[in-house]
Write an enzyme that holds these catalytic residues in place. Structure first.
Site, short mmCIF file in Angstrom:
data_model
loop_
_atom_site.label_atom_id
_atom_site.label_comp_id
_atom_site.label_asym_id
_atom_site.label_seq_id
_atom_site.Cartn_x
_atom_site.Cartn_y
_atom_site.Cartn_z
N PRO A 388 0.82 -1.22 0.00
CA PRO A 388 0.00 0.00 0.00
C PRO A 388 0.85 1.26 0.00
CG PRO A 388 -0.70 -1.54 1.72
CD PRO A 388 0.60 -2.04 1.20
N GLU A 517 8.39 3.10 -9.52
CA GLU A 517 7.13 3.42 -10.20
C GLU A 517 7.40 3.96 -11.60
OE1 GLU A 517 4.39 2.72 -8.76
OE2 GLU A 517 4.63 2.88 -6.60
#
Length: 617
Positions: A388, A517
């Site tokens: 998360p 990312e």
């Protein structure tokens, strides 16, 4: 002594305030001395300034003789010639002195800025976490400019002013000591005016510099993100922020003007009163025969050679107060603890397993980010880190890059802690591709080759661009590799910026690759191209990947799942599907959304979920 009492120094100011002022002045002198200005140039400039002043001291005496011997029939040509010569010497010497002192001032400031710039580049990342960019820029530009102004514009007038005052007073004592004593009565009055106003100016100058730094920070932040401001409709909000800074600077400017408004008229009053007294008293002495008309004129001329330098000396001390205030901030920056990029061993082979052992880290003591994080990233394999948002993944990368140091635990490369290697050596083996690959203003060629300490051939450049799938769009640009990309690469799309970042990493040929990312902000078409480029980049390298999209890491050799700063699962994609409930939830939610590429994986997710339920039942 109670807390509400303050011990006073001899001057009536708080002792702490006296101490700070003296320290500030000493720091200012040390800062100037550390720049090692040319002593020969300083001596020559001051000597020329003295020549200018001394030449000026002869003018009143020649004038006295000219007046006392004046008649229409007998003009003293010699005296007139000496007056013209003195004026010429003054002009030439003053011109050279001004140039040389300006050159010295520029050299001092260039050295200070050089030290500051070098310092800023080796300050650790935490410094930039707590200091706004505009504030730092203000130290480099505004504060150093104040120091330059003092040296190049006011230093010469201060020295020559003192010489002029001392020389004029000495001559006046021989000329007429009684009138000179009358002149001395103005000194205590002048000091009583200037000293308290000088202290006020110091406080105002320091406040002005602080507000200037804050205002510069606002300007830097807003103008660098002007597209966000406009898209958010925040023009009025940012206008108000800027207006607050403008208003604060206006208030300090008004305060400074108020002090100057008091200094000017008060000094004028003292001077005019003094002139009236001297002319009146001198007229009486001339009429009584104790003083000639020429001597009275000379006395008045010397008086002006005292009055004007007094104002120059006053201006010097005002500027000195500003410079000392600016110096305090410059020295505070120069005194900060810095990194030494070259301290430590040289890393020659980074193709080893990376071990993270018992890592604890917190930006603030009461808010831990990572807790007892331990895992191994095998050499030449792909380790994915998922979980998360806010779990500490990017912080872990920052620790691997050594932007921060953990409060506990260690990161090792093989058997050696990574802190044993120099920062330059360690980071030279790392290729980092982030979510928003940073692009600098300049050409595509400049950005791909950025950071390399060697020449890059055209063949190398094109090969790296081709492997990053950047060659296609670069060849379509009018100037190819010499195309200007704009500030932060604004002229390029997100996918194009990412591919340039990947080409940059390929050209470094790192043994350790960190992908943060790298495809999360791209559309599906750009993501596919960039992912292919990343696959080229990852071959044969120890790779750590942060990913929110599990579809990009399902084939990783191992996946580390981090929740709230703690590792709660580790294994392959299939293993985590069977053993980790939250990972299975992530996978079920994400991979079923992929119609084509993720269809087969979605079946695996469902099967693994059914198997887990059956086992628990």
């Amino acid at each position: 002594m109670s807390n509400d009492q303050t011990e006073l120094g001899p001057s009536g100011k708080p002792k702490e305030a006296v101490k700070v002022t003296k320290q500030g002045f000493r720091r200012f002198l040390k800062l100037i001395a550390d720049t090692k200005p040319s002593k020969a140039w300083i001596a020559a400039a001051l000597s020329l300034s003295l020549v200018t002043t001394v030449a000026g001291l002869f003018v009143p005496m020649f004038t006295k003789n000219l007046i006392d011997q004046f008649s229409k029939d007998s003009l003293n040509v010699t005296i007139i010639a000496f007056l013209a010569l003195a004026a010429a010497v003054q002009a030439v010497a003053a011109g050279f002195a001004i140039y040389m002192l300006n050159r010295i001032g520029q050299n001092v400031v260039a050295n200070i800025r050089d030290r500051l710039w070098k310092k800023l580049l080796v300050l650790p990342v935490p410094y930039y976490d707590t200091h706004q960019t505009g504030d730092t820029i203000s130290r480099m530009t505004n504060d150093t400019g104040v120091v330059k102004g003092l040296i190049s514009e006011h230093m010469a007038t201060f020295v020559t002013g003192l010489v002029s005052i001392i020389g004029s007073i000495t001559i006046l004592l021989f000329l007429d000591w009684q009138m000179t004593l009358v002149l001395f009565t103005a000194i205590p009055l002048t000091m009583a005016i200037l000293m308290p106003l000088g202290r006020q100016m110091h406080n105002i100058a320091k406040g002005t510099q602080d507000e200037t730094a804050k205002f510069t920070a606002v300007l830097s932040q807003v103008l660098s993100e002007i597209r966000l401001v406009k898209s958010s409709g925040s023009e009025q909000l940012e206008y108000e922020r800027g207006r607050q800074g403008i208003t604060a600077l206006f208030r300090f400017g008004v305060k400074e003007g108020r002090v100057q408004a008091m200094v000017g008229p008060l000094m004028t009053f003292v001077i005019m009163t003094l002139l009236v007294v001297i002319i009146g008293y001198g007229g009486v002495r001339v009429s009584s025969g104790e003083l000639t008309a020429g001597e009275l004129v000379a006395f008045l001329l010397y008086l002006f050679q005292i009055i004007f330098p007094v104002s120059q000396v006053t201006m010097f001390f005002t500027q000195l107060q500003k410079a000392v205030g600016a110096t305090e901030r410059i020295v505070a920056t120069l005194d900060l603890k810095e990194e030494d990029p070259y301290a430590g061993n040289t890393l020659t082979d980074a193709a080893q397993t990376i071990y993270v052992e018992g890592l604890h880290f917190a930006y603030n003591e009461d808010e831990p980010i990572l807790r007892d994080v331990s895992f191994a990233a095998p050499s030449g394999k792909v380790t994915a880190i998922v979980g998360p948002s806010g779990g500490g993944k990017t912080t872990l990368f920052s620790l691997l890059e050594r932007y921060y140091h953990p409060q506990a635990g260690v990161i090792r490369l093989g058997d050696e802690p990574i802190d044993a290697y120099s920062l330059y050596s360690w980071r030279s083996h790392i290729g980092y591709v982030s979510q928003e690959s940073p692009i600098l203003a300049g050409t595509i060629r400049y950005n791909i080759c950025y950071g390399l300490d060697r020449d890059v051939s055209e063949e190398e450049l094109r090969r790296a661009a081709a492997m990053a799938y950047a060659d296609t769009f670069i060849s379509e640009l009018p100037d190819g590799y010499d195309t200007e990309v704009g500030e932060r690469g604004i002229k390029l799309s997100g996918g194009q910026r990412q591919r340039i970042g990947i080409a940059r990493a390929l050209l470094r040929d790192p043994q350790i690759l960190m992908l943060d990312e790298a495809t999360s902000s791209l559309d599906s078409k750009s993501e596919g191209v960039v992912q292919q480029a990343l696959n080229n980049l990852m071959q044969g390298r120890t790779t750590l990947v942060i990913a929110h999209r599990l579809s990009t890491v399902v084939d990783a050799d191992q996946i580390i799942f981090i929740e709230k700063g703690t590792i709660t699962g580790a294994g392959t994609h299939e293993e985590l599907l069977e053993t980790h409930d939250l990972y299975r939830e992530f996978a079920t939610h994400q991979l079923r959304l992929n119609d084509g590429e993720g269809a087969e994986t979605a079946v695996k997710v469902t099967a693994a979920g059914d198997k887990a339920v059956s086992t628990r039942g």
